[in-house]
Motif scaffolding. Structure first.
Motif, PDB file in Angstrom:
ATOM      1  N   HIS A   1       0.838  -1.134   0.009  1.00 56.41           N
ATOM      2  CA  HIS A   1      -0.025   0.025   0.083  1.00 56.41           C
ATOM      3  C   HIS A   1       0.861   1.151  -0.097  1.00 56.41           C
ATOM      4  O   HIS A   1       0.654   2.234  -0.602  1.00 56.41           O
ATOM      5  CB  HIS A   1      -0.946   0.015   1.150  1.00 56.41           C
ATOM      6  N   HIS A   2       1.819   1.409   0.942  1.00 52.80           N
ATOM      7  CA  HIS A   2       2.811   2.325   0.809  1.00 52.80           C
ATOM      8  C   HIS A   2       4.148   2.189   1.788  1.00 52.80           C
ATOM      9  O   HIS A   2       4.010   0.980   2.428  1.00 52.80           O
ATOM     10  CB  HIS A   2       1.924   3.807   1.557  1.00 52.80           C
ATOM     11  N   ILE A   3       5.056   2.898   1.742  1.00 51.58           N
ATOM     12  CA  ILE A   3       6.168   2.825   2.432  1.00 51.58           C
ATOM     13  C   ILE A   3       6.589   4.114   3.172  1.00 51.58           C
ATOM     14  O   ILE A   3       6.366   5.302   2.746  1.00 51.58           O
ATOM     15  CB  ILE A   3       7.497   2.630   1.296  1.00 51.58           C
ATOM     16  N   ALA A   4       6.605   4.074   4.490  1.00 52.67           N
ATOM     17  CA  ALA A   4       6.891   5.127   5.380  1.00 52.67           C
ATOM     18  C   ALA A   4       8.311   5.626   5.520  1.00 52.67           C
ATOM     19  O   ALA A   4       9.003   4.408   5.894  1.00 52.67           O
ATOM     20  CB  ALA A   4       6.033   4.830   6.804  1.00 52.67           C
TER      21      ALA A   4
ATOM     22  N   ASP B   1       2.233  12.923   1.563  1.00 54.07           N
ATOM     23  CA  ASP B   1       1.758  11.805   0.858  1.00 54.07           C
ATOM     24  C   ASP B   1       2.300  12.012  -0.451  1.00 54.07           C
ATOM     25  O   ASP B   1       1.921  12.872  -1.328  1.00 54.07           O
ATOM     26  CB  ASP B   1       0.148  11.662   0.804  1.00 54.07           C
TER      27      ASP B   1
ATOM     28  N   ALA C   1       3.033  10.318  -4.685  1.00 54.14           N
ATOM     29  CA  ALA C   1       2.877   9.330  -5.803  1.00 54.14           C
ATOM     30  C   ALA C   1       3.659   9.229  -6.680  1.00 54.14           C
ATOM     31  O   ALA C   1       4.501  10.189  -6.960  1.00 54.14           O
ATOM     32  CB  ALA C   1       1.203   9.407  -6.279  1.00 54.14           C
TER      33      ALA C   1
ATOM     34  N   LYS D   1       3.341  15.236   7.403  1.00 54.44           N
ATOM     35  CA  LYS D   1       2.946  14.081   6.833  1.00 54.44           C
ATOM     36  C   LYS D   1       2.931  14.468   5.386  1.00 54.44           C
ATOM     37  O   LYS D   1       1.949  15.182   5.107  1.00 54.44           O
ATOM     38  CB  LYS D   1       1.944  13.363   7.270  1.00 54.44           C
TER      39      LYS D   1
ATOM     40  N   THR E   1       0.285   6.472  -8.539  1.00 56.29           N
ATOM     41  CA  THR E   1       0.020   5.640  -7.641  1.00 56.29           C
ATOM     42  C   THR E   1       0.548   6.005  -6.414  1.00 56.29           C
ATOM     43  O   THR E   1       2.055   6.235  -6.269  1.00 56.29           O
ATOM     44  CB  THR E   1       0.601   4.188  -8.104  1.00 56.29           C
ATOM     45  N   TYR E   2      -0.146   6.146  -5.323  1.00 58.45           N
ATOM     46  CA  TYR E   2       0.306   6.381  -3.998  1.00 58.45           C
ATOM     47  C   TYR E   2       1.386   5.396  -3.398  1.00 58.45           C
ATOM     48  O   TYR E   2       1.161   4.312  -3.452  1.00 58.45           O
ATOM     49  CB  TYR E   2      -0.771   6.455  -3.161  1.00 58.45           C
ATOM     50  N   ILE E   3       2.695   5.949  -3.144  1.00 59.47           N
ATOM     51  CA  ILE E   3       3.653   4.883  -2.738  1.00 59.47           C
ATOM     52  C   ILE E   3       4.347   5.298  -1.473  1.00 59.47           C
ATOM     53  O   ILE E   3       4.636   4.348  -0.613  1.00 59.47           O
ATOM     54  CB  ILE E   3       4.481   4.950  -4.094  1.00 59.47           C
ATOM     55  N   ILE E   4       4.607   6.634  -1.105  1.00 62.29           N
ATOM     56  CA  ILE E   4       5.442   6.808   0.090  1.00 62.29           C
ATOM     57  C   ILE E   4       4.636   7.905   0.905  1.00 62.29           C
ATOM     58  O   ILE E   4       3.971   8.972   0.705  1.00 62.29           O
ATOM     59  CB  ILE E   4       6.759   7.713  -0.357  1.00 62.29           C
ATOM     60  N   GLU E   5       4.835   7.562   2.258  1.00 59.37           N
ATOM     61  CA  GLU E   5       4.486   8.565   3.312  1.00 59.37           C
ATOM     62  C   GLU E   5       5.820   9.341   3.943  1.00 59.37           C
ATOM     63  O   GLU E   5       6.558   8.253   4.412  1.00 59.37           O
ATOM     64  CB  GLU E   5       3.534   8.007   4.304  1.00 59.37           C
TER      65      GLU E   5
END
Length: 129
Positions: free
Chosen positions: A8-11, A47, A49, A45, A53-57
């Protein structure tokens, strides 16, 4: 059985929010989806993409501890990005004063790759498609 659909994502927690924001947007080309300041945590924070595509927080926190990355430490090893042409990608990074390691060939796949680092030393990889 557990069924996972995708990552879903990488923080990522950075030490200097503005420097990392510029790196991920202006150097790597991520698009800003949303930027939020959380006053109670004194934390940003961001966000991000890639290709829609949403990828990094990307987070900032006051005085986060450093995470060892070299020599190889336990935990997340690196974050890899696929590119069409690793030499062209290396040149684009060099044009923005980002130094990469020499291009190598993956002995298992025969694909070319290289590593570089984000402003906090997080290992990032370019891996040729």
């Amino acid at each position: 059985m557990l069924t996972l659909n995708k990552v879903h994502h990488i923080a990522i927690i950075c030490s200097d929010y503005e420097r990392s924001k510029r790196f991920y947007t202006e150097v790597l080309g991520f698009e800003i989806v949303q930027e939020t300041f959380r006053a109670a945590r004194q934390s940003w924070k961001l966000d991000l993409a890639l290709g829609g595509t949403y990828i990094i927080e990307l987070f900032s926190f006051p005085d986060p501890p450093e995470r060892p990355s070299r020599p190889e430490a336990q935990g997340l090893r690196h974050l890899a990005f696929e590119v069409d042409d690793v030499e062209a990608a290396v040149k684009a990074l060099l044009d923005k004063q980002v130094i990469t390691e020499p291009i190598r060939v993956d002995e298992l796949t025969g694909k070319r790759f290289t590593f570089f680092a984000d402003p906090d030393g997080l290992p990032l990889e370019l891996y040729e498609r």
